[in-house]
Design a protein around this motif. Structure first.
Motif, PDB file in Angstrom:
ATOM      1  N   HIS A 245     -14.870  -2.691  28.495  1.00 55.43           N
ATOM      2  CA  HIS A 245     -15.951  -3.217  29.327  1.00 55.43           C
ATOM      3  C   HIS A 245     -15.796  -4.719  29.510  1.00 55.43           C
ATOM      4  O   HIS A 245     -15.433  -5.443  28.580  1.00 55.43           O
ATOM      5  CB  HIS A 245     -17.316  -2.888  28.721  1.00 55.43           C
ATOM      6  CG  HIS A 245     -17.765  -1.494  29.006  1.00 55.43           C
ATOM      7  ND1 HIS A 245     -18.819  -0.896  28.360  1.00 55.43           N
ATOM      8  CD2 HIS A 245     -17.303  -0.557  29.887  1.00 55.43           C
ATOM      9  CE1 HIS A 245     -18.992   0.327  28.822  1.00 55.43           C
ATOM     10  NE2 HIS A 245     -18.076   0.555  29.747  1.00 55.43           N
ATOM     11  N   SER A 360     -27.243  -0.724  31.237  1.00 58.06           N
ATOM     12  CA  SER A 360     -27.079   0.469  32.064  1.00 58.06           C
ATOM     13  C   SER A 360     -27.931   0.318  33.317  1.00 58.06           C
ATOM     14  O   SER A 360     -28.921  -0.419  33.315  1.00 58.06           O
ATOM     15  CB  SER A 360     -27.503   1.713  31.275  1.00 58.06           C
ATOM     16  OG  SER A 360     -27.653   2.826  32.132  1.00 58.06           O
ATOM     17  N   ASN A 424     -35.558  -5.226  33.841  1.00 60.49           N
ATOM     18  CA  ASN A 424     -34.700  -4.835  32.725  1.00 60.49           C
ATOM     19  C   ASN A 424     -35.023  -5.670  31.485  1.00 60.49           C
ATOM     20  O   ASN A 424     -34.216  -6.484  31.026  1.00 60.49           O
ATOM     21  CB  ASN A 424     -33.227  -4.998  33.125  1.00 60.49           C
ATOM     22  CG  ASN A 424     -32.286  -4.377  32.111  1.00 60.49           C
ATOM     23  OD1 ASN A 424     -32.669  -3.490  31.351  1.00 60.49           O
ATOM     24  ND2 ASN A 424     -31.045  -4.851  32.105  1.00 60.49           N
ATOM     25  N   ASP A 582     -18.037   1.697  36.540  1.00 56.54           N
ATOM     26  CA  ASP A 582     -18.932   0.858  35.745  1.00 56.54           C
ATOM     27  C   ASP A 582     -19.339  -0.390  36.511  1.00 56.54           C
ATOM     28  O   ASP A 582     -20.448  -0.902  36.341  1.00 56.54           O
ATOM     29  CB  ASP A 582     -18.245   0.434  34.444  1.00 56.54           C
ATOM     30  CG  ASP A 582     -18.201   1.559  33.432  1.00 56.54           C
ATOM     31  OD1 ASP A 582     -19.006   2.501  33.558  1.00 56.54           O
ATOM     32  OD2 ASP A 582     -17.363   1.506  32.511  1.00 56.54           O
ATOM     33  N   TYR A 585     -22.308   0.960  38.534  1.00 61.04           N
ATOM     34  CA  TYR A 585     -23.459   1.513  37.818  1.00 61.04           C
ATOM     35  C   TYR A 585     -24.010   0.547  36.772  1.00 61.04           C
ATOM     36  O   TYR A 585     -25.184   0.181  36.791  1.00 61.04           O
ATOM     37  CB  TYR A 585     -23.059   2.835  37.163  1.00 61.04           C
ATOM     38  CG  TYR A 585     -24.185   3.526  36.433  1.00 61.04           C
ATOM     39  CD1 TYR A 585     -25.325   3.948  37.117  1.00 61.04           C
ATOM     40  CD2 TYR A 585     -24.121   3.746  35.066  1.00 61.04           C
ATOM     41  CE1 TYR A 585     -26.361   4.584  36.453  1.00 61.04           C
ATOM     42  CE2 TYR A 585     -25.151   4.392  34.389  1.00 61.04           C
ATOM     43  CZ  TYR A 585     -26.266   4.802  35.095  1.00 61.04           C
ATOM     44  OH  TYR A 585     -27.299   5.427  34.439  1.00 61.04           O
ATOM     45  N   ILE A 586     -23.148   0.088  35.867  1.00 61.64           N
ATOM     46  CA  ILE A 586     -23.605  -0.860  34.847  1.00 61.64           C
ATOM     47  C   ILE A 586     -23.841  -2.231  35.473  1.00 61.64           C
ATOM     48  O   ILE A 586     -24.661  -3.014  34.988  1.00 61.64           O
ATOM     49  CB  ILE A 586     -22.592  -0.943  33.691  1.00 61.64           C
ATOM     50  CG1 ILE A 586     -22.395   0.442  33.051  1.00 61.64           C
ATOM     51  CG2 ILE A 586     -23.049  -1.929  32.624  1.00 61.64           C
ATOM     52  CD1 ILE A 586     -21.410   0.471  31.908  1.00 61.64           C
ATOM     53  N   TYR A 599     -28.902  14.427  35.074  1.00 60.13           N
ATOM     54  CA  TYR A 599     -27.751  13.557  34.865  1.00 60.13           C
ATOM     55  C   TYR A 599     -26.483  14.403  34.825  1.00 60.13           C
ATOM     56  O   TYR A 599     -26.345  15.303  33.991  1.00 60.13           O
ATOM     57  CB  TYR A 599     -27.897  12.792  33.547  1.00 60.13           C
ATOM     58  CG  TYR A 599     -26.687  11.956  33.191  1.00 60.13           C
ATOM     59  CD1 TYR A 599     -26.247  10.944  34.036  1.00 60.13           C
ATOM     60  CD2 TYR A 599     -25.982  12.182  32.010  1.00 60.13           C
ATOM     61  CE1 TYR A 599     -25.144  10.168  33.719  1.00 60.13           C
ATOM     62  CE2 TYR A 599     -24.870  11.420  31.674  1.00 60.13           C
ATOM     63  CZ  TYR A 599     -24.461  10.415  32.536  1.00 60.13           C
ATOM     64  OH  TYR A 599     -23.362   9.655  32.222  1.00 60.13           O
ATOM     65  N   TRP A 604     -20.099  11.513  36.153  1.00 59.71           N
ATOM     66  CA  TRP A 604     -20.128  10.087  35.838  1.00 59.71           C
ATOM     67  C   TRP A 604     -19.090   9.732  34.779  1.00 59.71           C
ATOM     68  O   TRP A 604     -18.482   8.651  34.833  1.00 59.71           O
ATOM     69  CB  TRP A 604     -21.526   9.672  35.403  1.00 59.71           C
ATOM     70  CG  TRP A 604     -22.448   9.554  36.578  1.00 59.71           C
ATOM     71  CD1 TRP A 604     -23.439  10.413  36.954  1.00 59.71           C
ATOM     72  CD2 TRP A 604     -22.409   8.521  37.571  1.00 59.71           C
ATOM     73  NE1 TRP A 604     -24.035   9.975  38.123  1.00 59.71           N
ATOM     74  CE2 TRP A 604     -23.425   8.821  38.518  1.00 59.71           C
ATOM     75  CE3 TRP A 604     -21.640   7.376  37.755  1.00 59.71           C
ATOM     76  CZ2 TRP A 604     -23.679   8.002  39.621  1.00 59.71           C
ATOM     77  CZ3 TRP A 604     -21.885   6.568  38.848  1.00 59.71           C
ATOM     78  CH2 TRP A 604     -22.893   6.884  39.767  1.00 59.71           C
ATOM     79  N   GLN A 608     -16.290   6.907  35.356  1.00 57.97           N
ATOM     80  CA  GLN A 608     -16.455   5.725  34.509  1.00 57.97           C
ATOM     81  C   GLN A 608     -15.376   5.593  33.442  1.00 57.97           C
ATOM     82  O   GLN A 608     -15.169   4.484  32.928  1.00 57.97           O
ATOM     83  CB  GLN A 608     -17.830   5.740  33.830  1.00 57.97           C
ATOM     84  CG  GLN A 608     -18.982   5.463  34.790  1.00 57.97           C
ATOM     85  CD  GLN A 608     -20.322   5.410  34.077  1.00 57.97           C
ATOM     86  OE1 GLN A 608     -20.875   6.428  33.691  1.00 57.97           O
ATOM     87  NE2 GLN A 608     -20.850   4.212  33.917  1.00 57.97           N
TER      88      GLN A 608
END
Length: 635
Positions: A245, A360, A424, A582, A585-586, A599, A604, A608
């Motif tokens: 990441h 997330s 968030n 990612d 989405y992230i 989900y 995903w 990902q």
């Protein structure tokens, strides 16, 4: 020393999984006769060996159990709550060693996995030696939490004006037994998950993210790195990068590092998706990346060694770290959901972990149905509370001498993500340390701020010794207030006009390259501007993953459906370079609705973590596209 591996100890076929009742299930391996306990609840499955940790007795049904969660040892009548894996009689005794329960998305089977060896750090043990002041230090870009800074940090991270007990650099959690002699180890916090560990004459860096964004454009550094951070990074003896990441593996940071010292030793775990899978495509010139086996000591010198461990939930990607110097241990669990499948060393000198949450797009980027603002706020509040409680329980169970929350100092700084930033809400490090204080008054906590230094030897000898912490100068800039957005967004925006997007056939070519199919899901992908308004002239298309077709309208059969609005610059950058989703989405660069509201893990997880390691061959695509469109006329 053999590497740590994950092995299957029991497998249940789909029909056996469906036959599991809610609550406690006793299962026996048909071949080796070993026994297991499987606990099934509404949202998860937990499992363990049917063996008491006290003296190895077998568990049976507890006739006094009214909730269907407790089993009783037939030997000495110890009781285990299988829903929590905690022994309830006697209380506060042990946690049961849990097996990883993996439910297959493809055939519905269930596998129980066990790490072997479970405690690899116990191999080749070393006795603790004397440490001298300054011998082991931890340097970072964040500092220990003292009154003004810590309260400001808490307000910034939690958006709440609350009071915290932040007197002194350490929050004192009672007295700890001082170490014999004078061991010297120092730890310095830089930013987010970036720490510098000085152990003897060696310097080790963790997860350097010192410049640029993470997840395309969604995450930006909350703290201002020290001015000398990049120089110190280039002078390190070795670097540990926990996973792929981009808030841990920062290519903008590594690009600058490579221009100074391309051969610096970098160590990563042997994850199924290589940590540096994107290195060649990134253009960053690093020539000394070392992939090491899990659970094996890596000797740096006669006193310093480290071991990389896998995550039990995401073994394909996440890792954590144990560092040992002269018999003194530092445990860095980083972002692991269940580090080493929940089996970790107790009583380490220093433990570090993430704390903030919010990493997330769920639920902030979802709309329609139940996803009202009030529902999102309630869900986020509850999830952050659960994370805080989990971290508190983990620290309480492991009983480190010192605990430091880190790896949560990011912000959604770009103006177009103001909604995400306001919605968030994250945990504050001060809140977690306060929770630990109430639960474990004997444990010291350190809330770092940029540039502060923890002298581990002095802290262990005398927890009240303020000289154990070197504070940054009073005029040190703690929080960033500018991020050079244009430099990085220009790179993303350059992808918008790439030649391949002149041909609609890129869609079919890309999803065929991605290789995901035979799944009853249809997605509608809409290219948008920064505010998620459909882009004039942008693509709006359907993908049916059952047969990997691209229909003009949704099929008449029953199917799951997701509508995904993607910022055009991020989506095209991801497509053009074969990057993982990612970044979308992230990185908060899409907005989604789904029917039904389910989900789709298989979908995903593929996009990902399981996309091909090599980017699409767009040169070959363009050659064919030009020929089929008679001289490169747009199709």
């Amino acid at each position: 020393m053999t590497s740590q591996v994950s092995k299957t100890v029991l497998r249940l076929e789909a029909e056996d999984v469906q036959a599991l009742k809610d609550g406690i299930n006793f299962k026996k391996h048909p071949e080796d006769g070993k026994c297991y306990i499987i606990y099934k609840s509404k949202d998860k499955i937990r499992a363990c060996r049917n063996q008491c940790k006290h003296q190895g007795g077998r568990f049976s049904k507890d006739i006094e159990d009214l909730d269907g969660r407790t089993v009783r040892c037939t030997k000495h009548y110890w009781k285990l709550n299988v829903a929590t894996m905690e022994y309830v009689n006697p209380p506060d005794s042990f946690m049961q060693d849990e097996l990883e329960a993996v439910l297959s998305d493809t055939d519905g089977s269930l596998e129980l996995l066990e790490l072997n060896p479970p405690d690899p750090w116990t191999a080749e043990p070393r006795e603790s030696q004397e440490l001298h002041a300054g011998e082991i230090t931890v340097f970072g870009k964040d500092q220990l939490c003292w009154s003004t800074f810590c309260q400001g940090l808490a307000r910034r991270n939690s958006n709440a004006d609350r009071k915290h007990n932040t007197k002194g650099l350490f929050t004192k959690r009672g007295k700890t037994k001082p170490t014999r002699g004078k061991t010297r180890s120092k730890l310095t916090y830089f930013t987010h998950a970036c720490m510098e560990l000085k152990a003897g004459n060696k310097r080790m860096m963790f997860d350097p993210w010192l410049t640029g964004p993470a997840f395309a454009r969604g995450w930006w550094l909350l703290h201002e790195p020290p001015s000398e951070a990049m120089d110190r990074l280039s002078q390190a003896d070795l670097i540990y990068i926990s996973h792929m990441h981009s808030d841990h593996l920062s290519y903008p940071t590594l690009q600058r590092l490579s221009m100074k010292r391309p051969d610096i030793p970098i160590y990563v775990g042997d994850t199924s998706r290589p940590v540096f899978w994107y290195l060649e495509k990134s253009g960053v010139n690093l020539t000394n990346v070392n992939v090491v086996s899990f659970g094996v000591w890596q000797n740096v010198d006669e006193h310093l060694r480290f071991m990389i461990l896998m995550d039990g939930v995401h073994p394909e990607m996440d890792t954590c770290l144990i560092v040992e110097y002269k018999g003194h241990m530092i445990l860095n669990t980083v972002d692991c959901t269940r580090p080493n499948n929940g089996r970790l060393p107790h009583g380490v000198d220093l433990m570090m972990s993430d704390f903030a949450g919010g990493a997330s797009g769920f639920p902030m980027t979802f709309h329609g149905g139940k996803y009202t603002e009030s529902w999102k706020a309630g869900f986020i509040k509850n999830e952050r509370k659960k994370l805080l409680n989990y971290k508190t329980q983990l620290v309480r169970s492991l009983q480190p001498k010192i605990y430091c929350p880190f790896a949560g100092y990011f912000t959604e700084a770009h103006p177009s993500d103001r909604y995400i930033k306001e919605t968030n809400i994250k945990n504050s490090a001060a809140d977690l340390n306060e929770s630990i204080k109430k639960s474990c008054p004997n444990i010291l906590t350190w809330t770092p701020l940029p540039g502060s230094v923890l002298d581990l030897a002095l802290a262990l000898q005398d927890p009240s010794n303020r000289s154990a912490i070197t504070e940054p100068p009073k005029d040190t800039k703690i929080f960033k207030d500018s991020w050079d957005f244009d430099l990085y967004l220009d790179e993303l925006n350059a992808s918008i006009s790439a030649e391949i997007f002149k041909y609609k056939s890129w869609i079919q070519y890309y999803y065929n390259w991605a290789g995901f199919k035979d799944y009853n899901l249809v997605i509608r992908v809409i290219e948008t501007d920064d505010d998620f308004e459909p882009l004039k002239g942008g693509y709006d298309y359907l993908v049916d993953f059952l047969d990997l077709s691209f229909p003009d309208v949704r099929p008449e059969r029953d199917h799951a459906f997701e509508e995904i609005k993607n910022r055009v610059n991020v989506m095209r950058h991801v497509v053009l370079n074969g990057r993982l989703w990612d970044d979308l989405y992230i990185g908060f660069s899409n907005r989604m609705s789904r029917d039904p509201d389910v989900y789709h893990h298989k979908f995903w997880n593929h996009f990902q973590t399981e996309l091909p390691l090599s980017a699409p061959d767009w040169d070959a695509f363009l050659q064919k596209a030009c020929v089929s469109s008679n001289g490169c006329v747009l199709s």
